[in-house]
Design an enzyme around this catalytic site. Structure first.
Site, PDB file in Angstrom:
ATOM      1  N   GLY A 196       0.841  -1.196   0.000  1.00 16.91           N
ATOM      2  CA  GLY A 196       0.000   0.000   0.000  1.00 16.91           C
ATOM      3  C   GLY A 196       0.873   1.242   0.000  1.00 16.91           C
ATOM      4  O   GLY A 196       0.555   2.251   0.631  1.00 16.91           O
ATOM      5  N   ALA A 197       1.977   1.167  -0.744  1.00 16.67           N
ATOM      6  CA  ALA A 197       3.025   2.182  -0.666  1.00 16.67           C
ATOM      7  C   ALA A 197       2.622   3.535  -1.248  1.00 16.67           C
ATOM      8  O   ALA A 197       3.249   4.549  -0.929  1.00 16.67           O
ATOM      9  CB  ALA A 197       4.289   1.676  -1.372  1.00 16.67           C
ATOM     10  N   SER A 198       1.593   3.578  -2.083  1.00 16.52           N
ATOM     11  CA  SER A 198       1.218   4.851  -2.702  1.00 16.52           C
ATOM     12  C   SER A 198       0.270   5.680  -1.838  1.00 16.52           C
ATOM     13  O   SER A 198       0.038   6.855  -2.124  1.00 16.52           O
ATOM     14  CB  SER A 198       0.566   4.601  -4.062  1.00 16.52           C
ATOM     15  N   GLY A 199      -0.283   5.085  -0.779  1.00 15.82           N
ATOM     16  CA  GLY A 199      -1.203   5.810   0.092  1.00 15.82           C
ATOM     17  C   GLY A 199      -0.487   6.743   1.045  1.00 15.82           C
ATOM     18  O   GLY A 199       0.748   6.781   1.107  1.00 15.82           O
ATOM     19  N   GLY A 202      -2.681  -2.173   9.275  1.00 14.39           N
ATOM     20  CA  GLY A 202      -3.615  -1.167   9.751  1.00 14.39           C
ATOM     21  C   GLY A 202      -4.716  -0.934   8.742  1.00 14.39           C
ATOM     22  O   GLY A 202      -5.410   0.089   8.804  1.00 14.39           O
ATOM     23  N   THR A 203      -4.885  -1.867   7.807  1.00 19.52           N
ATOM     24  CA  THR A 203      -5.936  -1.744   6.802  1.00 19.52           C
ATOM     25  C   THR A 203      -7.303  -1.764   7.475  1.00 19.52           C
ATOM     26  O   THR A 203      -7.597  -2.653   8.269  1.00 19.52           O
ATOM     27  CB  THR A 203      -5.828  -2.878   5.760  1.00 19.52           C
ATOM     28  N   HIS A 232     -12.357  14.024  15.425  1.00 18.08           N
ATOM     29  CA  HIS A 232     -11.516  13.912  14.232  1.00 18.08           C
ATOM     30  C   HIS A 232     -11.872  15.010  13.229  1.00 18.08           C
ATOM     31  O   HIS A 232     -12.841  15.746  13.421  1.00 18.08           O
ATOM     32  CB  HIS A 232     -11.683  12.532  13.574  1.00 18.08           C
ATOM     33  N   LYS A 274     -13.665  12.797   8.069  1.00 19.97           N
ATOM     34  CA  LYS A 274     -13.757  11.412   8.537  1.00 19.97           C
ATOM     35  C   LYS A 274     -15.224  10.993   8.615  1.00 19.97           C
ATOM     36  O   LYS A 274     -16.043  11.683   9.233  1.00 19.97           O
ATOM     37  CB  LYS A 274     -13.094  11.258   9.907  1.00 19.97           C
ATOM     38  N   THR A 296     -10.467   3.479  16.773  1.00 17.54           N
ATOM     39  CA  THR A 296      -9.725   3.579  18.031  1.00 17.54           C
ATOM     40  C   THR A 296     -10.673   3.682  19.220  1.00 17.54           C
ATOM     41  O   THR A 296     -10.452   3.062  20.264  1.00 17.54           O
ATOM     42  CB  THR A 296      -8.802   4.810  18.000  1.00 17.54           C
TER      43      THR A 296
END
Length: 236
Positions: free
Chosen positions: A12-15, A92-93, A148, A152, A159
């Site tokens: 998920g490196a582009s997020g 953390g998806t 938040h 959101k 959490t």
């Protein structure tokens, strides 16, 4: 003799989280990012890190731990790869299904796995404090207020629900309230109240990098651990 760095795969490196992980991991000597995976790629190598498309996941080099901040449809393949490679899995998806949660539990019999709604180390400590307070204060009212940014959509936050589970383990019955305003990164207040007194436990996040740092900390501590289902608070 210097220990070899932990070989890390970022999925998920582009997020937003993926980009933060890549940026912060570059400053950590104990980690070496050996692959960054995203749905589509442009450059094959960015700042010395090889990039792979999601369709090429099976061909990534050897790694010791994977950090996954992707989408539910990308969750299963990277978890299966970690099981096949014997690598630790940190995720953390959000929005994963009950079936995917069961897959996590199944995988924990083979590798070390950790899924969390929040990777802040401060929230991990708050989670423990909430459970202890609930157990020590039977019969007290328990309320969780989370705030938040206005964009959101889910409420209560993941959490807040996790903190509610901690309160429940201590015997409390939490109630929830949610606020959406401005650009608040994240605030969680857990209040215990009785006649004439109350206790407030609060965590405030002011920078989203704390979540990426916490995930990197978890991957560093989880790599090489015995199979099992871990929590962030287990790795403090």
């Amino acid at each position: 003799m210097t220990a070899s760095p932990i070989r890390l795969l970022i999925h998920g490196a582009s997020g937003r989280m993926g980009q933060a992980l890549l940026r912060l991991a570059g400053d950590l000597r104990e980690l070496q990012v050996v692959a960054a995976v995203q749905r589509r790629i442009g450059q094959r190598v960015v700042d010395g890190v090889p990039h792979f498309a999601s369709s090429e996941l099976a061909g990534v080099p050897a790694f010791d731990a994977a950090i996954d901040f992707s989408l539910p449809e990308g969750f299963d393949p990277v978890l299966a790869l970690c099981v096949a490679r014997g690598a630790a899995f940190v995720s953390g998806t959000t929005g994963i299904s009950d079936g995917q949660r069961q897959a996590l539990r199944d995988a924990s019999g083979t590798v070390a796995v950790l899924w969390a709604s929040n990777f802040s180390l401060g929230v991990a400590v708050l989670d423990e404090l909430v459970e202890r307070a609930a157990a020590a204060l039977p019969g007290w009212d328990c309320d969780i207020v989370e705030s938040h940014h206005s964009r959101k959509q889910d409420a209560p936050s993941g959490t807040a629900l996790s903190l509610g589970e901690a309160a429940g383990r201590g015997g409390a019955q939490p109630r929830y309230a949610s606020l959406r305003a401005g650009d608040i990164v994240g605030e969680h207040l857990v209040q215990f109240a009785a006649a004439g007194e109350r206790i407030e436990l609060v965590h405030r996040a002011t920078n989203r990098d704390i979540f990426a740092r916490g995930a990197l900390h978890a991957a560093t501590r989880l790599a090489g651990r015995a199979p099992g289902l871990y929590r962030v608070r287990d790795l403090l």
